[in-house]
Each structure stands twice: as C-alpha cells, then as structure tokens.
Design a protein around this motif. Structure first.
Motif, short mmCIF file in Angstrom:
data_model
loop_
_atom_site.label_atom_id
_atom_site.label_comp_id
_atom_site.label_asym_id
_atom_site.label_seq_id
_atom_site.Cartn_x
_atom_site.Cartn_y
_atom_site.Cartn_z
N GLU A 84 -77.94 26.22 15.36
CA GLU A 84 -79.10 27.07 15.65
C GLU A 84 -80.07 26.35 16.58
N ASP A 104 -79.21 31.60 5.33
CA ASP A 104 -78.43 32.62 6.05
C ASP A 104 -77.12 32.03 6.57
N HIS A 105 -76.91 30.72 6.32
CA HIS A 105 -75.69 30.06 6.79
C HIS A 105 -74.77 29.60 5.66
N HIS A 138 -76.26 32.17 15.64
CA HIS A 138 -76.96 33.44 15.82
C HIS A 138 -76.67 33.88 17.25
ZN LIG Z 1 -80.10 30.99 10.79
#
Ligand SMILES: [Zn+2]
Length: 708
Positions: free
Chosen positions: A353, A224-225, A398
C-alpha cells in the motif's frame, strides 16, 4: 440512494448489452456514459474492454471491517438523516465545474488499466446496484476529481495481471492477489472478512483451475489485508506448517498495537474518515479514496491467524511452489509492519500500500502514530533501484495495476517524490518559523505532479499530511505560548461569544460569510457557537450547512466523509443511548499478548476513583500458560509477565477465553467465579475491586458538539 435515471436513460437501457458483455445478462443503464467510459469508442469497444459501471456488479455488500476491526459498532445516527441534505450552493457547483478544466480528464489511461485483463465478476441481478449512480457525470455535490476516483474504484471482479498472476478487486476495500504456483496458489492479502475472501476465491475458481492454497502472504498489518484469512486457510494447517503464512517483521505486534490502545476513539473517528454512517449517493458517501467501504459475501469477522514465517531482513527471498518471491521490508511506512514483494519470473512488483493511485495518509483521521514520510519515500526509491530495471508491471493491494517498464519506473519515482516533497517542504517551512496551519496553506502539490492522477489526494491530502509531518517532528505545540494552555473548548467558546456580542450577532454575520462562500470560516466560527450553546438550532443548522458545502468541494474522500458526517450529526444528533463498549474487538483481544491486554486494561482504570488503592495480584492463564503479576498503585495498572509477586493479595487462575469474556462484559466476574471458571486464592474481594474500577466507553461519543 438517489435515483437519477431519467426516462430517456431507461429507454437506452434496452441496449442488448448482454449480447456482447462477458458480464452476462446485465444491461448497461446509460449508453452515453458507457461511451464516455470507453474513450468514446462506443459499446462495441466494450467487447474488448468492458467497463463495469454496470448494474449488478456491486452486490451483497456488507459494512467494512476497517473500523469494525477495533470494535463492532455501526449504527450511530438516526436513519432519517438523508432527508435533510441540501443541494450544492451555486458557487460550489461552479467551483466543481471548474475542476473539469483544471485536470486532465481526457487522460483515460487509468480507466483502461482498471479494466484491463477483466475476466468476470459475480453478478446478482436480484440485488440493487448501490453504485449505479456513478455512471452519470459528476453532479454539483461531488468534486469531479473524486467522482472520477469513485468511478474507478467501482470496477470489480477477477482480473488477469499477467500470466500466472490474478487479482480480485472491488470485493472488499483491498485487493486479493493470487499467484499461481506449480501445484497450488499463493494468496497475497485476504480482504476484510472471511465472507469476502471466500467470494473472491470462488470467483477465481470459477474461471481458473481449482488448486489448493499453499501459502498466504500478509502484505501489512491493516485489517483490510488480513481480516479474511480464515476464509482462505485453516488455523490448523498454518499451525502444522502445512500452509505457509508469511508476514513482515513485527506483524502481530503491529496489528494489536494499532487496534487495542485507544480502539474506541479510533473507531469513532474512523466513522468520520470512512463516512460509515452516511447514505451512499451524490450527497453522501461516494468512495473512501482507496476503494469502497463495503465487503462482499457473508458478514462477520474471523480469527486472526498468526504467521508461521516472518521476513526479518531488509531483503529476503523465498521460493514457494516454484515461484520466486523477493520481499523488501518497508517497516514504518504506510503501516508499522509492511513489505513490498517482487516476483522476478513475472516481472511484477507488488508495492503493497506504499504506492497506490492516490496520495496516502501520513496520519489517518481515525488516528495512528504519525507515519514516516521520509522512510516511505526511501523504500520506494530502494524498490526503484532494485527492481526498476526489470519490472514490467506494478501492482498494489488497492487500486489497479500499471503496465510497462517506463510507466512503472515513472510511477515509483513520482510516488517517491510525492512523499519526500511533503516531508522536506514541511520541514523547510517549519525551519523558517511557519506554524502548521500556515504550512498546510502554503504547501502545494510537488511541481510537475499536479496532473498525475495518482499523486492527488483522494485519501491523504497535502494539507493534513503536512500537519502530520509537523507533528511527527515537533508535536502538537506550535511553540507560541498563547496556544500552550488554551481554555477548554466550551469555556473558550463562551468567552468568544461574550466578546463578539452573543450568538445571534455571530450567526447573523456568519450568514453573510456563508452567502459569500467563506465556508471554512463559517464552520470555524459556528463551531464556537455550537460549543457554547449546543442546543442552538440555528447555529447547528448553519454549521451543518457549511460542513456540507465543504464536503461537496473536497477532492479527498476522507475530507468529504468527515464534513458530511459532521453535518449529519449536527442535524440529527448522535443516537442517544448508544451502547457502551469496552473498546476492542474480541478477535483482536484474543490475539493480544497478555502484557498488552493488561496495558489495555490500564486504559480502562478510572484513575481518580482508584485513588490510593494498592492491589497486587498474580495471574495464571492455564490455556496459554501465560502468567503475570499486576500492580494497581497511584491509579496506574502495571504488570510484569512471568513474575509471581510475593506481596500479592490474591492469585487468580483462569483461561484467556474466560478472562476475555469478562473484560469484554460478555459475562460478569461474579458469574465466572461462581462457576469456578475464575478461581481465586487469597483475597477475592481485591479482584472484584480491581474489576469494579474498569470503565466502559461510549461508542457514539459526541464529536461536533460538547460531551454530555
Ligand atoms: Zn489497505
């Protein structure tokens, strides 16, 4: 999705919101909730600080890449499942109501922070708003603490963090942070997909000067990064050094290491963790703890682009386009390869994160190597020591920022102590002789952090994180020989039922426990009945009901999702005929070094069927100039790169592209050989014999019932 809007609410939607809102012609559906979400100041305050529980701000969603990074499978469950959900039991509704008085809901700081600096989002009034239901008060079917987190995670758009630093949040699971340099942009993290990344940049460019991207930074090795990188920069520009691409040490190894081995099981488990098969709504998926599952923009994944600059030392500095960046490595924290970034000119600390607005996972349900809570805490302590005196803003990849030096320091200290406490207290109880379930039951939030919203378990929980710590140090075995060699689940379940007087007797008693609200026990005991008698409809139904109520009670989105997917699959089953997949995504496989590709192939060898076969093959890949010798012996496939084995029965020459398409079953070995895209010198049959031993994996294998 359920529609809870009453006629009254619809009447209120006539409020000419667009007059003040920078969101354009988007009416807020529920003025009462709008008032609530703006500290009771009413709509006019929203001129200054708009809230985004608004129609049309959650648009064009696509399924998440997170799990699909391993392999692309999504449709598992019958679509009709949402009809079968049930309301919250009265005692569940009461327990959820009670949460309202147990936690500091009057503290609205997070809502202020989540909306501070809002510039715009991308409205599309033509599309339905998937998360509009979150405008309402928490329903009985959702823990109000999770509901609050789900509301916060529904905010989305372009936000100014401070001069020269912007974030696009809520366009994908993670955030894109954009740092403005003298001539161009430094992009920290590229979201899950190229489509989402492009949408995020388009939004930024609609409101800020259009400048080229001069550098991309991967904060860590989770998809997701980095998944959207090809939507931000081109592979050629990075390869030529025209665009800088900076990553923490061990980045690519970590990417493939986490995704290649065990990918099929991780994907399947990830569906439970993220609630992928669930409908969005009050009885379904409301959040995943870190954000929403969806990504904006065009669907589809892009290539992984390898970094051309890697941070190797614990602390390294770069100056890019006039911007100083101090990188602090945080290896083996939330990801195997991760780093924090300090921007001294802006006094902004990006903690990647490692310090988000939740207790994170030490061992996610999707499966991973257990993370090191002690080191994680130490990194946060080091960041506090190094940057704490100077930092004015804390951002993460996030969730939303924290402003003000005092709050930044408090947040870092709280998160530091959160992970340290879980670690130390688990070990303390382990040394006192407690087992993992007892420790999980006894361990509570660190004293004094119960009311810190960001310490609460929306993703990880104190309970399952303590089990992860236990596992990290002493493994799965609790030390009691009674658990050393348990019967397999079906056999065990059948014996339990036999001793307990059969399934009907067990179900009758479990119904009483269900009425009494003992859902944990009901789930546990009905699991025995389902495993003994998987076609017992009554058992499945009661088990599903217990899962469902547990899901409604859960503060953690991961727990809620797991329980609700379990309930769904008990009621509707897993779609039969789910296709078999080779267990790894093509773009991940393509980025994988050849030695690890063969490690992955080893996990697909049917060992018993291989028997005593002995096959030694030399491989040459002309496009990547890789070579290796592989040996199949005793059912185990091993390899040595760069070696030419003198006892090889065949030498295979091909390209990685062709080889990957064959092992991913996109074409057959015979076809590739026939077209001479795979050529063999020596015993060609030995090569096809080896390929014939590779098995596929079923994407939708059973989880809450015995395997077929
Ligand atoms: Zn993430």
């Amino acid at each position: 999705m359920e529609n809870k809007f009453s006629a009254e609410d619809n009447a209120r939607s006539a409020v000419p919101w667009s007059k003040w809102s920078r969101l354009g012609k988007i009416p807020l559906r529920n003025a009462r909730v709008a008032q609530k979400m703006t500290n009771g100041r009413g709509p006019t305050s929203c001129m200054r600080r708009p809230t985004f529980m608004v129609t049309s701000v959650f648009l064009n969603w696509r399924p998440a890449r997170w799990t699909a990074c391993f392999i692309a499978i999504t449709t598992i469950v019958h679509p009709a499942q949402s009809q079968q959900t049930k309301p919250a039991e009265p005692n569940v509704a009461a327990a959820n109501r009670a949460v309202q008085s147990q936690l500091p809901f009057s503290d609205r700081q997070d809502f202020e922070d989540a909306t501070r600096g809002f510039i715009a989002t991308t409205p599309d009034p033509g599309n339905p708003d998937r998360y509009a239901f979150l405008e309402h008060e928490a329903p009985p079917t959702v823990n109000p603490s999770l509901w609050r987190q789900a509301q916060l995670n529904a905010t989305n758009g372009l936000f100014k963090v401070t001069d020269g630093i912007y974030q696009v949040r809520g366009f994908s699971q993670a955030n894109m942070t954009i740092v403005e340099g003298t001539t161009g942009l430094i992009v920290i993290d590229t979201l899950s997909t190229p489509g989402a990344a492009r949408e995020a940049l388009d939004l930024y460019f609609a409101h800020r000067p259009r400048k080229p991207v001069v550098a991309v930074i991967y904060s860590h090795s989770h998809p997701d990064h980095y998944g959207g990188v090809s939507g931000v920069v081109s592979q050629a520009d990075v390869a030529a050094g025209k665009t800088k691409l900076i990553a923490p040490a061990g980045f690519l190894e970590a990417v493939v290491g986490e995704a290649v081995i065990g990918g099929n099981a991780k994907t399947r488990r990830g569906q439970y963790q993220f609630g992928i098969p669930l409908p969005i709504g009050e009885r379904g998926n409301v959040d995943e703890g870190l954000g929403k599952n969806d990504s904006r923009g065009a669907s589809g994944f892009g290539a992984i682009i390898a970094p051309n600059d890697t941070i190797q030392q614990p602390m390294e500095t770069r100056t890019i386009d006039g911007v100083a960046l101090i990188f602090q490595l945080a290896l083996d924290s939330e990801a195997p390869s991760e780093m924090l970034i300090y921007l001294p000119q802006s006094h902004v600390l990006d903690v990647a994160e490692d310090a988000t607005h939740t207790l994170h996972n030490l061992l996610p349900f999707r499966g991973s190597v257990v993370r090191d809570a002690n080191r994680w805490s130490q990194y946060l302590n080091a960041a506090l020591e190094q940057f704490g005196a100077d930092a004015q803003v804390l951002i993460a990849q996030h969730h939303w920022p924290v402003w003000g030096n005092e709050r930044v320091r408090a947040r870092l200290a709280n998160q530091r102590d959160l992970y340290k406490y879980v670690h130390d207290q688990t070990i303390r109880m382990m040394n006192l002789g407690l087992g993992p379930t007892e420790i999980a039951e006894a361990l509570t939030m660190p004293p004094g952090l119960e009311n810190d919203w960001s310490a609460r378990g929306y993703y990880g929980t104190i309970s399952h994180n303590s089990k992860a710590v236990y596992q990290r140090y002493v493994g799965w075995y609790d030390g009691n020989p009674a658990t050393l060699n348990r019967l397999p689940r079906v056999e065990e379940a059948k014996k339990y039922l036999e001793y307990m007087g059969g399934s009907a007797a067990v179900i009758a008693r479990a119904r009483e426990d269900f009425k009494a609200g003992r859902y944990r026990w009901v789930a546990q005991v009905m699991d025995q009945v389902v495993f003994a008698e998987p076609s017992n409809k009554e058992a499945r139904s009661l088990a599903a009901d217990a899962f469902e109520q547990l899901g409604y009670l859960a503060e953690s989105a991961a727990w809620r999702n797991a329980y609700l997917v379990g309930a769904q699959e008990l009621r509707s089953g897993v779609r039969s005929g789910a296709r078999s997949v080779p267990g790894v995504s093509p773009d991940i496989l393509h980025a994988t070094p050849i030695a690890l590709v063969f490690d992955y192939l080893g996990t697909r060898v049917d060992g018993p069927r291989a028997g005593t076969a002995n096959i030694v093959i030399n491989w040459q890949f002309t496009d990547t100039r890789e070579s290796l010798a592989s040996t199949l012996e005793h059912g185990a496939l091993t390899s040595i790169t760069g070696k030419t084995a003198p006892n090889a029965v065949a030498t295979v020459t091909t390209t990685r592209t062709v080889f990957e398409s064959v092992i991913l079953r996109q074409r057959t070995l015979a076809d590739a050989m026939e077209h001479r895209e795979i050529t063999t010198l020596g015993d060609a049959k030995a090569v096809s014999d080896l390929f014939a031993l590779l098995v596929d994996f079923e994407a939708g294998f059973p989880v809450v019932e015995p395997g077929r």
